[in-house]
Design an enzyme around this catalytic site. Structure first.
Site, mmCIF file in Angstrom:
data_model
loop_
_atom_site.group_PDB
_atom_site.id
_atom_site.type_symbol
_atom_site.label_atom_id
_atom_site.label_comp_id
_atom_site.label_asym_id
_atom_site.label_seq_id
_atom_site.Cartn_x
_atom_site.Cartn_y
_atom_site.Cartn_z
ATOM 1 N N ASP A 164 7.264 6.414 0.403
ATOM 2 C CA ASP A 164 6.215 5.726 -0.347
ATOM 3 C C ASP A 164 5.676 6.552 -1.521
ATOM 4 O O ASP A 164 5.135 5.986 -2.483
ATOM 5 C CB ASP A 164 5.030 5.400 0.575
ATOM 6 N N HIS A 174 10.376 6.648 6.913
ATOM 7 C CA HIS A 174 9.011 6.155 7.186
ATOM 8 C C HIS A 174 9.115 4.883 8.024
ATOM 9 O O HIS A 174 9.963 4.032 7.759
ATOM 10 C CB HIS A 174 8.344 5.891 5.832
ATOM 11 N N GLU A 185 6.828 2.346 8.532
ATOM 12 C CA GLU A 185 6.127 1.098 8.213
ATOM 13 C C GLU A 185 7.148 -0.011 7.945
ATOM 14 O O GLU A 185 8.224 0.220 7.370
ATOM 15 C CB GLU A 185 5.177 1.292 7.015
ATOM 16 N N HIS A 218 -1.492 -5.991 2.166
ATOM 17 C CA HIS A 218 -2.676 -5.740 2.990
ATOM 18 C C HIS A 218 -3.901 -5.260 2.189
ATOM 19 O O HIS A 218 -4.385 -4.151 2.331
ATOM 20 C CB HIS A 218 -2.409 -4.870 4.218
ATOM 21 N N TYR A 264 -1.217 2.476 -7.395
ATOM 22 C CA TYR A 264 -0.611 2.731 -6.082
ATOM 23 C C TYR A 264 -1.255 3.971 -5.447
ATOM 24 O O TYR A 264 -1.630 3.965 -4.273
ATOM 25 C CB TYR A 264 0.892 2.934 -6.302
ATOM 26 N N ASP A 293 7.729 -2.457 6.025
ATOM 27 C CA ASP A 293 8.381 -2.821 4.758
ATOM 28 C C ASP A 293 9.658 -2.002 4.555
ATOM 29 O O ASP A 293 10.488 -2.353 3.713
ATOM 30 C CB ASP A 293 7.430 -2.686 3.560
ATOM 31 N N HIS A 313 2.248 8.701 3.906
ATOM 32 C CA HIS A 313 0.900 8.406 4.287
ATOM 33 C C HIS A 313 0.773 8.032 5.761
ATOM 34 O O HIS A 313 -0.315 7.599 6.180
ATOM 35 C CB HIS A 313 0.322 7.288 3.393
ATOM 36 N N HIS A 320 9.327 2.124 -3.417
ATOM 37 C CA HIS A 320 8.784 0.964 -4.141
ATOM 38 C C HIS A 320 8.862 1.246 -5.642
ATOM 39 O O HIS A 320 8.485 2.344 -6.090
ATOM 40 C CB HIS A 320 7.306 0.725 -3.799
#
Ligand code: FEO
Length: 395
Positions: free
Chosen positions: A164, A78, A80, A24, A191, A82, A145, A224
């Site tokens: 993250d 988290h 999100e 994104h 990042y 992914d 985040h 990640h």
């Protein structure tokens, strides 16, 4: 990627996404990973999942360690997608009555994403969960985040699963800091600059809280990129530095150009800055991705932005960059504008306005040239750069 034992009974069961190029709006030329972890104990625990299209690979990895049906509980650090894209599939596979541990906001958000039916077990900051030989402690990291974000700490192994935070978009078979080497720090900085910089004040509070807790950390496992096992303190120290947005004697000159006029100005300005012994790089927006530019902005004292005037406004790439930078909330910068124009010449005023909105200290006499800069104009641009360089040295 096959499952990898990262500590006795603890496995990395995540996947490489080699081909993703854009996350994104953030360029990921080296791809990324979606890390998920399996703890085999009296209770088998899965920490986080992977993007939906990698669900088969996650299940295959888990199956090489244990029968997936033997997973007793899932922790979602988290929401999100992914990290939760495969969550519903995993819950369905292991049994939707199995407990799903997450923050209170995580439960709310996962319900809105997927299903009301899971056996949600919202946890509080500092809450501990016994899983056999080990106990896990949850740390709320709200807005790092997302409102749901949290960490999970394994007390006996002193491993922090940090979601993250401390991550990098870097796919590879090397999964540790000591194997990949120092180059990983640039990816971690990129990042941070593009995902976490706007939360710098919260990160400083979190780092202080972790310090107060005297949490011994032998390994940090983000969701990640590589895992920090040799020197986890190095990434914590880097986060401290980046969150404080400590600036170097450095400037970034960001610009687009139509007929090379603004480009010539950019080069002359950069030369003036460099002659004051300040590190500077002209970054042409058709060459440099906005997310790479932000990686340099983070420790720059000054951001100098140039655009020709197009249709009484800015060239779209410059508008894009300014919007992107504004969202990431860099602080304490010196700002300046420049650009060529044909007849109306609004671009420099618009750039200055945008920089003021970001609370930059803005040089109020932007550098503007009609059509093509001549020798005198380029000398003025050079002097404009020298002035910026001197201000940086004085600050
Ligand atoms: Fe990697 Fe916020 O997801």
């Amino acid at each position: 990627m096959k499952p990898i034992q990262i500590a006795e009974g603890i496995y990395h069961v995540g996947v490489n996404d080699w081909n993703i190029e854009d996350f994104h709006g953030y360029s990921t030329p080296l791809g990324t990973t979606y890390n998920a972890f399996l703890i085999v104990d009296e209770k088998n625990v899965l920490i986080d999942t992977v993007k939906a299209e990698f669900g088969d690979r996650l299940i295959a990895n888990i199956s090489q360690v244990v029968d997936p049906h033997s997973i007793d509980m899932v922790i979602s650090n988290h929401t999100e997608m992914d990290h939760t894209g495969s969550l519903a599939r995993i819950m369905h596979l292991i049994g939707e009555d199995k407990p799903l541990y997450c923050s209170k906001m995580g439960a709310k958000n996962i319900k809105q994403h997927f299903s009301n039916k899971f056996n949600y077990q919202p946890v509080k900051n500092g809450q501990t969960l016994e899983i056999g030989r080990r106990s896990l402690t949850f740390l709320e990291t709200r807005m790092l985040h997302w409102p749901d974000s949290m960490f999970t700490y394994v007390n006996q192994d002193r491993i922090l699963f940090s979601s993250d935070a401390f991550g990098q978009h870097y796919a590879g078979f090397e999964i540790y800091d000591d194997v990949v080497g120092g180059k990983i720090m640039w990816h971690a900085r990129k990042y941070f600059a593009n995902i976490l910089m706007l939360y710098s004040p919260l990160i400083l509070k979190l780092l202080a809280k972790v310090k107060e807790m005297n949490l011994e950390i032998e390994m940090i496992c983000p969701d990640h990129g590589i895992l920090w096992r040799k020197n986890p303190a190095s990434i914590i120290e880097a986060y401290q530095r980046w969150s404080n947005q400590v600036a170097e004697d450095k400037a970034v000159v960001v610009y687009d150009t139509m007929w090379h006029s603004t480009e010539k100005m950019a080069d002359a300005i950069a030369e003036g800055i460099a002659d004051q012994q300040v590190e500077v790089r002209p970054m042409y927006l058709r060459k440099w991705h906005r997310s790479d530019i932000m990686t340099d902005v983070i420790d720059a004292e000054a951001v100098v932005v140039g655009s020709p005037t197009l249709n009484n406004g800015l060239v779209p790439t410059v508008s894009d960059f300014l919007t992107y930078m504004k969202g990431l909330k860099p602080v304490g910068k010196l700002g300046a504008a420049f650009g060529s124009y044909g007849w109306s010449g609004e671009s420099v005023k618009l750039i200055n306005k945008a920089l003021e909105e970001m609370k930059f200290e803005v040089i109020q006499s932007p550098m503007r040239v009609q059509f093509v800069p001549g020798k005198d104009d380029l000398e003025s641009a050079y002097e404009f750069g020298c002035d910026i360089g001197r201000r940086i040295k004085e600050s």
